[in-house]
Design an enzyme around this catalytic site. Structure first.
Site, mmCIF file in Angstrom:
data_model
loop_
_atom_site.group_PDB
_atom_site.id
_atom_site.type_symbol
_atom_site.label_atom_id
_atom_site.label_comp_id
_atom_site.label_asym_id
_atom_site.label_seq_id
_atom_site.Cartn_x
_atom_site.Cartn_y
_atom_site.Cartn_z
ATOM 1 C CG ASP A 51 48.064 56.747 22.645
ATOM 2 O OD1 ASP A 51 47.838 58.013 22.332
ATOM 3 O OD2 ASP A 51 48.304 56.068 23.641
ATOM 4 C CE1 TYR A 110 59.153 59.142 8.798
ATOM 5 C CE2 TYR A 110 59.788 59.200 6.382
ATOM 6 C CZ TYR A 110 58.996 58.554 7.413
ATOM 7 O OH TYR A 110 57.889 57.792 7.292
HETATM 8 C C1 IPM Z 1 55.127 57.578 2.181
HETATM 9 C C2 IPM Z 1 56.070 56.600 2.110
HETATM 10 C C3 IPM Z 1 57.519 57.057 2.435
HETATM 11 C C4 IPM Z 1 57.443 57.888 3.856
HETATM 12 C C5 IPM Z 1 58.676 55.981 2.082
HETATM 13 C C6 IPM Z 1 58.472 55.145 0.974
HETATM 14 C C7 IPM Z 1 59.962 56.693 2.165
HETATM 15 O O1 IPM Z 1 55.633 55.477 3.121
HETATM 16 O O2 IPM Z 1 55.208 58.352 1.399
HETATM 17 O O3 IPM Z 1 54.168 57.605 3.066
HETATM 18 O O4 IPM Z 1 57.649 57.095 4.658
HETATM 19 O O5 IPM Z 1 57.299 58.789 3.665
#
Ligand code: IPM
Ligand code: MG
Length: 363
Positions: A227, A143
């Protein structure tokens, strides 16, 4: 003198404002009953933040979050913002808050309320009594890893890149959280990775194993490839107690785990690590049902419970809220997402009112 707390309330988009409004009603009941003083500081975030200021995480919203004792967030996102620049999408606000507040540990409990055993798409005997906790790393991994982005190569073809990165210290701190919470539960941790393919998660497995040997031998540790974990979660979810995993695997597995409980509308979460923690339902903004008084506010209300447990030192409030939710479900009340034959369907507001009434009797 009564205890005073400041809570940043960030309703966001879609059903966010509706479910947050019900959670705020619950906060007010707790405030009165416990003789607290709660200063609720409401700010726009996500698409709402973008519309108000041109940025999904406005400076004053971030400031309010940093200054608060805790943050309550609804949900962000919607189709109207899907085509704007990536850096201005509502989701960036969530990621910004997580990293700015250093919320590296995301706790997502998936608990099956007795009355909802039948609401799951899985057989009742598979999910009955299920109580697992996904500990998701929240400020690292793919991320946030660099390099990232989309570039145009010579010849005009475009190439997209994201990078999965973990340092040893990032792995140690999230694993510690998982082992520590496991000690207060059934003392089992399953670490989920893809160590057979991805070096970064090979390191993850090594570091978790070392930490376990050195400091947490009282916890039973197992490892699973992601998985297989996805399969085991629907095959036999009760084998798990605490699952600790990377940011992206945790995102995926926690949605999967939520369906074991009957609906994603039931799952709260706590994001911890920095001075101020953040509490939010794991579901999204559900634009298709926004404004129709159809959303399930229970995940947000249960997130308020987690706030009292982890930020405001009142675990009893969390327990009371869980009991209240259980009793309302036992009495047959259901929002549409968890509706089944013979039950009484209620809207978002009425569900909130039911919690308020029951909580007033309990506290
Ligand atoms: C979560 C959501 C978020 C993430 C999105 C909305 C950015 O899916 O909090 O699980 O991917 O973390
Ligand atoms: Mg998600």
């Amino acid at each position: 003198m009564s205890q005073e707390y400041t809570i940043a309330v960030l309703p966001g988009d879609g059903i966010g404002p509706e479910v947050t409004a019900e959670a705020v009603k619950v906060l007010r009941v707790v405030e009165t009953r416990l003789g607290l003083k709660l200063n609720l500081n409401e700010k726009p975030v996500g698409g709402a933040g973008y519309e108000a200021t041109g940025h999904p995480l406005p400076g004053e919203t971030l400031e309010a979050a940093k200054e608060a004792d805790a943050v309550l967030l609804g949900a962000v996102g919607g189709p109207q913002w899907e085509t704007i620049d990536f850096s201005l999408r509502p989701e960036r606000a969530l990621l910004g808050l997580r990293s700015e507040l250093n919320l590296f540990a995301n706790l997502r409990p998936a608990k099956v309320f007795r009355a909802l055993t039948e609401a799951s798409t899985l057989k009742p005997e598979v999910v009955e009594g299920l109580d697992i906790l996904v500990v998701r790393e929240l400020t690292g991994g793919i991320y946030f890893g660099e390099p990232r982005g989309v570039v145009t190569l010579q010849g005009g073809e475009r190439r997209g890149t994201n990078t999965l990165v973990y340092t040893e210290s990032e792995i140690v701190r999230i694993a510690k959280v998982a082992f520590d919470v496991a000690l207060k539960r059934n003392k089992k941790v399953c670490s989920v990775d893809k160590a057979n393919v991805l070096e970064a998660t090979g390191l993850w497995r090594e570091v978790v194993t070392d930490l376990h040997k050195k400091e947490f031998s009282g916890v039973e540790l197992s490892h699973m490839y992601v998985d297989n974990a996805a399969m085991q979660l629907v095959r036999n979810p009760k084998q798990f107690d605490v699952i600790v995993t990377t940011n992206m695997f945790g995102d995926i597995l926690s949605d999967e785990a939520s369906m074991l409980t009957g609906s994603i509308g039931m799952l709260p979460s706590a994001s911890l690590g920095g001075k101020t923690a953040m509490y939010e339902p794991i579901h999204g903004s559900a634009p298709d049902i926004a404004g129709k008084d159809m959303a399930n506010p229970l995940a947000t209300i249960l997130s308020v419970g987690m706030m009292f447990k982890y930020s405001l030192d009142r675990e009893d409030v969390n327990t009371a809220l869980e009991n209240v939710v259980e009793s309302i479900l036992e009495a047959g009340y259901r929002t549409k997402d968890i509706m089944s034959k013979g039950m009484k369907e209620v809207g978002c507001k009425e569900m909130g009112d039911l919690v308020v009434q029951a909580l007033e009797k309990k506290l």
